[in-house]
Design a protein around this motif. Structure first.
Motif, mmCIF file in Angstrom:
data_model
loop_
_atom_site.group_PDB
_atom_site.id
_atom_site.type_symbol
_atom_site.label_atom_id
_atom_site.label_comp_id
_atom_site.label_asym_id
_atom_site.label_seq_id
_atom_site.Cartn_x
_atom_site.Cartn_y
_atom_site.Cartn_z
ATOM 1 N N CYS A 141 0.831 -1.204 0.000
ATOM 2 C CA CYS A 141 0.000 0.000 0.000
ATOM 3 C C CYS A 141 0.870 1.261 0.000
ATOM 4 C CB CYS A 141 -0.918 0.012 1.212
ATOM 5 S SG CYS A 141 -2.080 -1.366 1.248
ATOM 6 N N TRP A 142 0.344 2.322 -0.586
ATOM 7 C CA TRP A 142 1.031 3.602 -0.612
ATOM 8 C C TRP A 142 0.016 4.721 -0.778
ATOM 9 C CZ3 TRP A 142 0.719 5.989 -5.507
ATOM 10 C CH2 TRP A 142 0.352 5.156 -6.559
ATOM 11 N N LEU A 143 0.445 5.938 -0.485
ATOM 12 C CA LEU A 143 -0.386 7.126 -0.674
ATOM 13 C C LEU A 143 0.006 7.813 -1.974
ATOM 14 C CD1 LEU A 143 -0.392 8.802 2.855
ATOM 15 C CD2 LEU A 143 -2.347 7.827 1.676
ATOM 16 N N THR A 144 -0.986 8.242 -2.730
ATOM 17 C CA THR A 144 -0.705 9.009 -3.937
ATOM 18 C C THR A 144 -0.218 10.400 -3.542
ATOM 19 O OG1 THR A 144 -2.943 9.940 -4.082
ATOM 20 C CG2 THR A 144 -2.551 7.817 -5.194
ATOM 21 N N THR A 145 0.193 11.177 -4.512
ATOM 22 C CA THR A 145 0.470 12.589 -4.257
ATOM 23 C C THR A 145 -0.865 13.290 -4.011
ATOM 24 O OG1 THR A 145 0.352 13.098 -6.613
ATOM 25 C CG2 THR A 145 2.531 12.602 -5.709
ATOM 26 N N GLU A 146 -0.824 14.563 -3.675
ATOM 27 C CA GLU A 146 -2.049 15.305 -3.386
ATOM 28 C C GLU A 146 -2.809 15.627 -4.665
ATOM 29 O OE1 GLU A 146 -0.123 18.483 -1.329
ATOM 30 O OE2 GLU A 146 -0.682 17.657 0.626
ATOM 31 N N TYR A 147 -4.107 15.436 -4.601
ATOM 32 C CA TYR A 147 -5.017 15.801 -5.688
ATOM 33 C C TYR A 147 -6.089 16.709 -5.119
ATOM 34 C CZ TYR A 147 -3.009 12.117 -8.567
ATOM 35 O OH TYR A 147 -2.163 11.332 -9.287
ATOM 36 N N PRO A 148 -6.286 17.906 -5.687
ATOM 37 C CA PRO A 148 -5.444 18.554 -6.687
ATOM 38 C C PRO A 148 -4.102 18.961 -6.082
ATOM 39 C CG PRO A 148 -7.074 20.099 -5.874
ATOM 40 C CD PRO A 148 -7.376 18.773 -5.225
ATOM 41 N N ALA A 169 -8.769 7.032 1.574
ATOM 42 C CA ALA A 169 -8.140 8.332 1.311
ATOM 43 C C ALA A 169 -7.872 9.047 2.634
ATOM 44 C CB ALA A 169 -9.034 9.196 0.431
ATOM 45 N N THR A 170 -6.984 10.006 2.548
ATOM 46 C CA THR A 170 -6.794 10.970 3.620
ATOM 47 C C THR A 170 -6.948 12.342 2.982
ATOM 48 O OG1 THR A 170 -5.325 11.763 5.366
ATOM 49 C CG2 THR A 170 -4.267 10.956 3.354
ATOM 50 N N THR A 171 -7.594 13.262 3.698
ATOM 51 C CA THR A 171 -7.846 14.581 3.114
ATOM 52 C C THR A 171 -7.463 15.676 4.095
ATOM 53 O OG1 THR A 171 -10.106 14.857 3.924
ATOM 54 C CG2 THR A 171 -9.828 13.658 1.850
ATOM 55 N N THR A 172 -7.112 16.823 3.539
ATOM 56 C CA THR A 172 -6.916 18.031 4.331
ATOM 57 C C THR A 172 -7.918 19.058 3.827
ATOM 58 O OG1 THR A 172 -5.206 18.795 2.802
ATOM 59 C CG2 THR A 172 -4.480 17.611 4.766
ATOM 60 N N ARG A 180 -10.599 21.081 -0.507
ATOM 61 C CA ARG A 180 -10.040 19.875 0.083
ATOM 62 C C ARG A 180 -8.987 19.285 -0.867
ATOM 63 N NH1 ARG A 180 -11.746 16.914 4.193
ATOM 64 N NH2 ARG A 180 -13.563 18.205 4.558
ATOM 65 N N GLN A 181 -7.881 18.788 -0.303
ATOM 66 C CA GLN A 181 -6.897 18.016 -1.062
ATOM 67 C C GLN A 181 -6.966 16.574 -0.610
ATOM 68 O OE1 GLN A 181 -3.267 20.376 -0.290
ATOM 69 N NE2 GLN A 181 -3.050 20.491 -2.510
ATOM 70 N N TRP A 182 -6.804 15.660 -1.567
ATOM 71 C CA TRP A 182 -6.936 14.226 -1.313
ATOM 72 C C TRP A 182 -5.618 13.519 -1.589
ATOM 73 C CZ3 TRP A 182 -11.952 11.794 -0.763
ATOM 74 C CH2 TRP A 182 -13.019 12.682 -0.844
ATOM 75 N N LYS A 183 -5.300 12.534 -0.753
ATOM 76 C CA LYS A 183 -4.275 11.537 -1.058
ATOM 77 C C LYS A 183 -4.992 10.197 -0.975
ATOM 78 C CE LYS A 183 -0.079 13.778 0.662
ATOM 79 N NZ LYS A 183 1.030 13.631 1.621
ATOM 80 N N PHE A 184 -4.941 9.437 -2.052
ATOM 81 C CA PHE A 184 -5.653 8.171 -2.095
ATOM 82 C C PHE A 184 -4.755 7.031 -1.624
ATOM 83 C CE2 PHE A 184 -7.785 11.011 -4.960
ATOM 84 C CZ PHE A 184 -9.106 10.852 -4.570
ATOM 85 N N ILE A 185 -5.334 6.115 -0.872
ATOM 86 C CA ILE A 185 -4.626 4.947 -0.364
ATOM 87 C C ILE A 185 -4.788 3.841 -1.402
ATOM 88 C CG2 ILE A 185 -4.481 3.260 1.493
ATOM 89 C CD1 ILE A 185 -5.984 5.547 3.184
#
Length: 199
Positions: A141-148, A169-172, A180-185
């Protein structure tokens, strides 16, 4: 000389294409005429067809529309080695205006999203629709870069590699930009049943 090089490299290209040609998802069909899953400031519910999972997410931000986004998703069938989903469910709600981190429980994969807009916060609450495939377990497993990449930008996230799946996902959330910015797991799944499950 050119013909000799062609004879040398053509078999190599054929072998490489045969080994790796099926491991690229290719262009995604988001629906006819870029249909969106929602309209601004409205709730929506998007679910992939049975046996499919989310592989691409597109979003457009509008400050003048209540700092909201239009959302669109693409689905593809899960690998045949996973079999059919044994159960699907909605995860708990992730509240508007907060940061959060969530993976599908019970080793599930994301197969849909549900969201409701809240004008008092200028943000959305979110729920994942998850499906479990037999007793397969995630690994690598890994986290993507931030989207957007920056708040207020358009977003286009695609899974380019076959056999990797979105598990959460994790979001800020920016109170200034109201976005909101997303990083997908993203994980691979075992091809065998495993004896444990996450919660």
């Amino acid at each position: 000389m050119d013909l000799v090089l062609l004879w040398v490299f053509l078999p190599l290209v054929s072998v490489a294409w045969g080994q790796y040609g099926d491991y690229y998802y290719g262009p995604y069909n988001y629906g006819d005429n870029d249909e969106w899953a929602n309209v601004y400031r409205q709730g929506f519910n998007f679910q992939c067809p049975h046996g499919q999972v989310i592989v691409a997410i597109r979003s457009v931000f509008s400050k003048k529309e209540g700092s909201d986004r239009l959302w669109n998703y693409a689905c593809m069938p899960a690998a045949q080695s996973l079999g059919e989903p044994t159960e699907c469910w909605w995860e708990e709600i992730n509240r508007a205006g907060t940061e959060w981190y969530q993976t599908c429980s019970n080793n599930g994969l994301v197969a849909g999203f549900q969201s409701q807009y809240f004008p008092s916060v200028l943000d959305r609450e979110w729920q994942f629709y998850c499906c479990r495939y037999s007793r397969r377990c995630p690994y690598s497993c890994w986290l993507t870069t931030e989207y957007p990449g920056h708040y207020g930008e358009d977003m286009d996230m695609m899974m380019y590699t076959y056999d990797y799946y979105i598990r959460g996902a994790t979001t800020t959330f920016s109170a200034v930009d109201r976005d909101r910015q997303w990083k997908f797991i993203v994980c691979r799944m075992t091809e065998y049943d495993c004896p444990f499950q996450n919660v």
